[in-house]
Write an enzyme that holds these catalytic residues in place. Structure first.
Site, short mmCIF file in Angstrom:
data_model
loop_
_atom_site.label_atom_id
_atom_site.label_comp_id
_atom_site.label_asym_id
_atom_site.label_seq_id
_atom_site.Cartn_x
_atom_site.Cartn_y
_atom_site.Cartn_z
N ARG A 147 0.83 -1.21 0.00
CA ARG A 147 0.00 0.00 0.00
C ARG A 147 0.87 1.26 0.00
O ARG A 147 0.53 2.26 -0.64
CB ARG A 147 -0.96 0.00 1.19
CG ARG A 147 -1.99 1.10 1.13
CD ARG A 147 -3.09 0.90 2.15
NE ARG A 147 -2.59 0.95 3.53
CZ ARG A 147 -3.37 0.81 4.59
NH1 ARG A 147 -4.68 0.58 4.43
NH2 ARG A 147 -2.87 0.87 5.80
N LYS A 249 -2.63 6.37 1.60
CA LYS A 249 -2.49 6.83 2.99
C LYS A 249 -1.49 7.98 3.08
O LYS A 249 -0.43 7.90 3.72
CB LYS A 249 -2.07 5.66 3.88
CG LYS A 249 -2.48 5.83 5.34
CD LYS A 249 -2.30 4.54 6.11
CE LYS A 249 -2.65 4.70 7.59
NZ LYS A 249 -4.06 5.02 7.81
N GLU A 285 -16.21 6.56 4.45
CA GLU A 285 -15.56 5.94 5.60
C GLU A 285 -15.54 6.90 6.78
O GLU A 285 -15.91 8.07 6.65
CB GLU A 285 -14.15 5.47 5.26
CG GLU A 285 -13.18 6.56 4.86
CD GLU A 285 -11.80 5.99 4.52
OE1 GLU A 285 -10.95 5.95 5.42
OE2 GLU A 285 -11.58 5.60 3.36
#
Length: 402
Positions: A147, A249, A285
């Protein structure tokens, strides 16, 4: 090095490979050997020696399995500086040098560093857990490495290889082993951080990148502990927009939600649930975690579409739920479905699996099932069981590091 050809589809496929993390345990990097030499560089900070019972065995501080002087029963989710951190920088050929484990402390940056001027920064979160048998384990760190590579490609950054990332996490955990809480008392939260450290004035990628991994012992993320959360649906502020970087992220995703979180917490809510920025009607989210809704035998979670972070815990829960016979749907979820749901829960490395007791939307409060027979409790028990060793790791998600 920047990985070419990666996509969100590649990441989703990689997160389905349950055994990839375990295969990395035999990496060419040897963290045990490195840990034996790093103690010459990183000396433990001062602490009192005392005795404590851990499970069925007694450990004396100052020995091989020493513990830091921490009141483990009062552990929350806040920074507690540990002994060491891992540091490496990129080289001219686009790779990263062999990292060093150094004493935890401040770092120096140029005022014109890319991270300070243009937000070139990514972070990950994973945990080291101490089991009842005294062994220390990591949970799927390779997925965090992948990620980070995805995020690095999106932000035009260099990133460490998967092997080097996992080895850095291992070294950080081993060098801070006395800060890993006793079984059942918490975990060592490990924060890999990639920043544009090189100086840059015009808008362009930084000429140098620094990869740092540090750690802190933590307990529950929310102040409520394991108590159900109370969420507020915010239709004014948005976490991410289409075409942005909500699906990676990056550090730039988090400061914009502080206003919404502060406002919600001042009203007594635990956190904020965000809607899509285009229509303001579909679930996305929570500020720091993914969300699931339960109706009967079906678990639904918003599909990964570029604005939602592909959480490692999210993917684990999808796989666990399917293994337990539940139907799982990754799809667009209108906010109105909250009104008819049986359960709601959140997932994330920091939060684990957290039940939601209520959600408030347009001044209407809806309450949900949170008892011991809930699907959330079933998912939580299985996930924690795999991590702690009370449930067999059939997925190959666990890496033992000592």
């Amino acid at each position: 090095m920047i990985r070419k050809g990666l996509s969100m589809q590649n990441l989703n496929q990689s997160l389905r490979i349950g055994s990839s993390a375990s295969k990395l345990s035999n990496s060419s990097f040897t963290s045990q050997a490195a840990a034996s030499s790093l103690l010459q560089v990183c000396e433990p900070s001062a602490y009192r020696k005392r005795e404590v019972k851990v499970g069925q065995f007694l450990t004396r501080y100052g020995g091989e399995d020493e513990y830091a002087d921490v009141d483990w029963d009062k552990l929350g989710f806040g920074l507690m500086p540990t002994d060491c951190m891992y540091v490496t920088t990129s080289t001219n050929d686009g790779s990263f040098s062999v990292g060093q484990v150094l004493p935890f402390g401040n770092i120096q940056l140029s005022p014109s560093a890319g991270v300070l001027n243009y937000g070139q920064g990514l972070f990950e979160g994973t945990k080291a857990i101490r089991r009842e048998n005294g062994r220390t384990v990591l949970f799927r760190p390779a997925q965090n490495a992948i990620r980070m590579q995805m995020g690095a490609e999106r932000l035009c950054m260099l990133s460490p290889s998967v092997d080097q990332f996992v080895d850095a996490v291992k070294q950080t955990a081993l060098s801070n082993k006395r800060w890993i809480p006793p079984p059942g008392k918490g975990s060592l939260y490990i924060r890999p951080l990639l920043i544009g450290s090189g100086p840059i004035l015009g808008l362009a990628p930084a000429p140098e990148y620094t990869f740092i991994v540090y750690a802190s012992p933590v307990g529950n993320y929310f102040k409520e502990g394991r108590a159900p959360l109370n969420l507020f649906v915010d239709d004014e502020y948005h976490r991410a927009t289409r075409g942005g970087a909500g699906g990676v992220k990056t550090i730039s995703n988090y400061a914009p939600v502080l206003k919404a979180i502060t406002r919600a917490k001042s009203r007594g809510f635990s956190d904020v649930l965000y809607l899509d920025s285009v229509n303001k009607k579909n679930l996305e989210e929570v500020s720091s975690c993914n969300i699931f809704i339960v109706k009967g035998n079906v678990l639904s979670t918003p599909a990964i579409n570029g604005t939602i972070l592909p959480g490692v815990t999210r993917k684990c829960i999808i796989e666990i739920a399917q293994h337990h016979g539940y139907k799982v749907e990754e799809r667009q979820i209108p906010v109105e479905e909250l009104l008819d749901a049986d359960e709601i829960f959140c997932t994330g490395t920091a939060v684990g699996v957290a039940s939601v007791g209520s959600i408030t939307y347009k001044n209407k409060r809806v309450e949900y099932k949170t008892d011991s027979k809930s699907v959330c409790r079933e998912m939580y028990s299985t996930l924690i069981g795999i991590q702690t060793g009370s449930v067999e790791d059939e997925m190959g998600w666990i890496i033992e590091i000592d």
